[in-house]
Design an enzyme around this catalytic site. Structure first.
Site, mmCIF file in Angstrom:
data_model
loop_
_atom_site.group_PDB
_atom_site.id
_atom_site.type_symbol
_atom_site.label_atom_id
_atom_site.label_comp_id
_atom_site.label_asym_id
_atom_site.label_seq_id
_atom_site.Cartn_x
_atom_site.Cartn_y
_atom_site.Cartn_z
ATOM 1 N N ASP A 198 17.016 13.852 50.837
ATOM 2 C CA ASP A 198 15.722 14.504 51.059
ATOM 3 C C ASP A 198 15.017 13.874 52.257
ATOM 4 O O ASP A 198 14.898 12.642 52.359
ATOM 5 C CB ASP A 198 14.859 14.357 49.805
ATOM 6 N N ARG A 229 3.725 6.890 2.776
ATOM 7 C CA ARG A 229 2.825 7.953 3.215
ATOM 8 C C ARG A 229 2.206 7.593 4.549
ATOM 9 O O ARG A 229 2.020 6.413 4.878
ATOM 10 C CB ARG A 229 1.703 8.178 2.190
ATOM 11 N N CYS A 260 2.376 3.014 9.344
ATOM 12 C CA CYS A 260 1.410 3.063 10.442
ATOM 13 C C CYS A 260 2.122 2.996 11.778
ATOM 14 O O CYS A 260 3.292 2.627 11.877
ATOM 15 C CB CYS A 260 0.437 1.879 10.376
ATOM 16 N N CYS A 273 -4.670 5.703 11.393
ATOM 17 C CA CYS A 273 -4.042 5.736 12.728
ATOM 18 C C CYS A 273 -3.178 6.967 12.955
ATOM 19 O O CYS A 273 -2.715 7.196 14.070
ATOM 20 C CB CYS A 273 -3.209 4.476 12.950
ATOM 21 N N CYS A 307 -0.490 6.803 7.292
ATOM 22 C CA CYS A 307 -1.816 6.185 7.308
ATOM 23 C C CYS A 307 -2.865 7.219 7.733
ATOM 24 O O CYS A 307 -2.666 7.941 8.718
ATOM 25 C CB CYS A 307 -1.820 5.008 8.279
ATOM 26 N N THR A 364 0.814 -1.227 0.000
ATOM 27 C CA THR A 364 0.000 0.000 0.000
ATOM 28 C C THR A 364 0.838 1.263 0.000
ATOM 29 O O THR A 364 0.314 2.356 -0.228
ATOM 30 C CB THR A 364 -0.924 0.021 1.234
ATOM 31 N N CYS A 383 -2.249 0.433 14.893
ATOM 32 C CA CYS A 383 -3.208 0.766 13.840
ATOM 33 C C CYS A 383 -4.373 -0.235 13.870
ATOM 34 O O CYS A 383 -4.150 -1.455 13.914
ATOM 35 C CB CYS A 383 -2.531 0.744 12.483
#
Length: 485
Positions: free
Chosen positions: A435, A63, A34, A68, A65, A30, A38
């Site tokens: 402390d 690119r 992601c 998500c 998604c 694709t 996702c």
């Protein structure tokens, strides 16, 4: 982690949100990338590729998604708990150094050549400083496109792009949508004009009472306040100032930002995330601390504690000196007096000033400092080295050198230095065994209560001793661990 393919596949198949930001999954078929969690059906293993950063996935031609939104993942916890050059570079890039000073400016701050910086980042992150800064600009652009009605030319400038053409090309490459198409998906505009409404994600669990309770209880009048379930404060930023409102929600922190210059958006977000320690991995931290059987019950009683940080390291260092050997209320009073004397006034419904700069504090009339002589000397020494730049407490600071420089100042002992290291420098292994509250808590749990013995016991808690401090403080009656009514 991205090099351990088997572990990455398990995380993707289980949709484990804990690993969001640790690595990114790219799908060959694709051409999208992601986050591990996702919600879509996982791809076949042979079609998965794993990258250490969104910038590396983008450089490889993938690119983001649309489902998500991997560009909006929590940041990798590595960059906040490591002290090496790559981690410093990532913190500086998030703070906008590349956009303001270029890669040469980043290299100068790190003490390397440009070529060395590029080689270091490429080796570990699969992308150089320009690509990493470009990915950050793309995310800022998306926020502005989707949450404002600004003209695209103004969005491009505010996000840090040199031209509208570069802005358009980057948005199309990263999101596979034009800026105009992204705007059609815009969320409803905020109720208050000029205010950006954002969601700051985090890894669960998040113990909100110790985090927001501390910030609210120690807030400086005029600079910070707790109002209507939100922590609000003023921000001094490179191009102007801002006011932020942060409200804890179940799966995110709701953030409302009013900025005098939108170029400061990504920087303001990065500083707020550091202040709230939102990029931490609480599961890993708590698992390590549970290995101590005497500390485990405290962790189990309230997992997910964070180390409250700061949006301005110099401001916190000053406040640490003001808080030496006095109550929280007294420290707030001292800080409020300084704010009224030399703080920069702003217009807001409730908040009145920016915290004073070191330069303004260095020029302050000593008569205004109503504190013992020794503390006054420590205060003057600190603001002078902060004002002349000889002390670096910024996001790219060398933690060991900063500690040594602080210890060299009059009136600075291990307690003050380690508190600054924990809250201002962001060292997750800072520890304050001297402390009183820590020693009382340790005794109540059956842990050693002398500093030397407690340090030996705490070796097993490393590198998360600053988180152990939060758990130990939580065992006592500390008002800062409770949210206001």
């Amino acid at each position: 982690m991205h090099e351990d393919a088997e572990r990455c596949v398990r995380a993707v198949r289980s949709k484990d949100a804990r690993f969001d930001g640790w690595f990114f999954t790219a799908v060959l078929t694709t051409r999208i990338y992601c986050r591990p969690s996702c919600p879509v059906a996982p791809p076949k293993v042979e079609n998965m590729r794993f990258y250490p950063s969104a910038a590396a996935a983008q450089q490889a031609g993938f690119r983001a998604c649309k489902r998500c939104r991997p560009d909006a993942s929590p940041g990798s916890p590595l960059w906040n708990h490591r002290a090496d050059s790559v981690a410093k570079a990532m913190r500086l890039i998030a703070d906008g150094v590349v956009d303001r000073e270029g890669v040469p400016g980043l290299a100068v701050r790190l003490g390397y050549s440009v070529r060395q910086v590029e080689r270091l980042l490429l080796a570990e992150l699969g992308a150089g400083p320009l690509a990493l800064a470009r990915a950050q600009r793309a995310q800022t652009a998306r926020l502005l496109i989707e949450t404002t009605a600004l003209p695209m030319a103004e969005v491009a400038t505010a996000a840090g792009f040199a031209s509208v053409r570069a802005f358009n090309e980057t948005v199309r490459e990263v999101f596979a949508l034009s800026p105009t198409d992204l705007r059609t998906r815009r969320r409803p505009a905020p109720d208050t004009p000029g205010v950006l409404s954002l969601r700051l994600p985090f890894r669960a669990p998040l113990r909100r009472d110790n985090l927001f309770g501390h910030l609210a209880a120690t807030g400086v009048p005029g600079v910070e306040e707790w109002r209507d379930g939100a922590y609000r404060r003023t921000l001094r930023l490179p191009h102007g100032h801002g006011v932020v409102s942060l409200t804890p929600q179940d799966d995110h922190v709701a953030c409302k930002l009013a900025l005098s210059d939108l170029r400061d958006l990504s920087i303001a977000i990065a500083r707020c995330r550091r202040m709230l320690d939102l990029d931490a991995d609480p599961v890993a931290v708590d698992e390590q601390l549970r290995s101590d059987p005497l500390l485990a019950p405290v962790v189990d009683a309230g997992p997910g504690r964070r180390v409250p940080g700061t949006v301005d390291a110099a401001e916190f260092a000053v406040r640490a000196v003001l808080g030496q050997q006095v109550s929280t209320a007294a420290a707030r009073t001292h800080a409020g007096r300084l704010v009224r004397a030399v703080g920069e006034p702003i217009t807001d419904h409730g908040l009145t000033h920016l915290f004073p700069t070191p330069e303004a504090l260095a020029s302050l009339d000593p008569a205004v400092l109503a504190m013992p002589r020794a503390r006054k000397t420590a205060f003057r020494a600190l603001v002078e080295v902060l004002a002349d730049g000889s002390l670096d407490l910024g996001v790219g600071a060398d933690w060991d050198k900063a500690r040594a420089d602080l210890l060299a100042l009059p009136g600075f002992g291990p307690w003050t230095v380690e508190v600054i290291a924990m809250r201002a420098l962001g060292d997750p292994d800072a520890f304050i065994p001297t402390d009183l509250g820590i020693r009382i808590a340790a005794r109540a749990l059956g842990l050693p209560d002398t500093p030397a013995a407690l340090v030996r016991r705490a070796q097993a808690w490393r590198p998360w001793r600053a988180y152990a401090v939060q758990y130990l403080w939580a065992t006592g009656d500390h008002a800062v661990n409770r949210l206001p009514a």
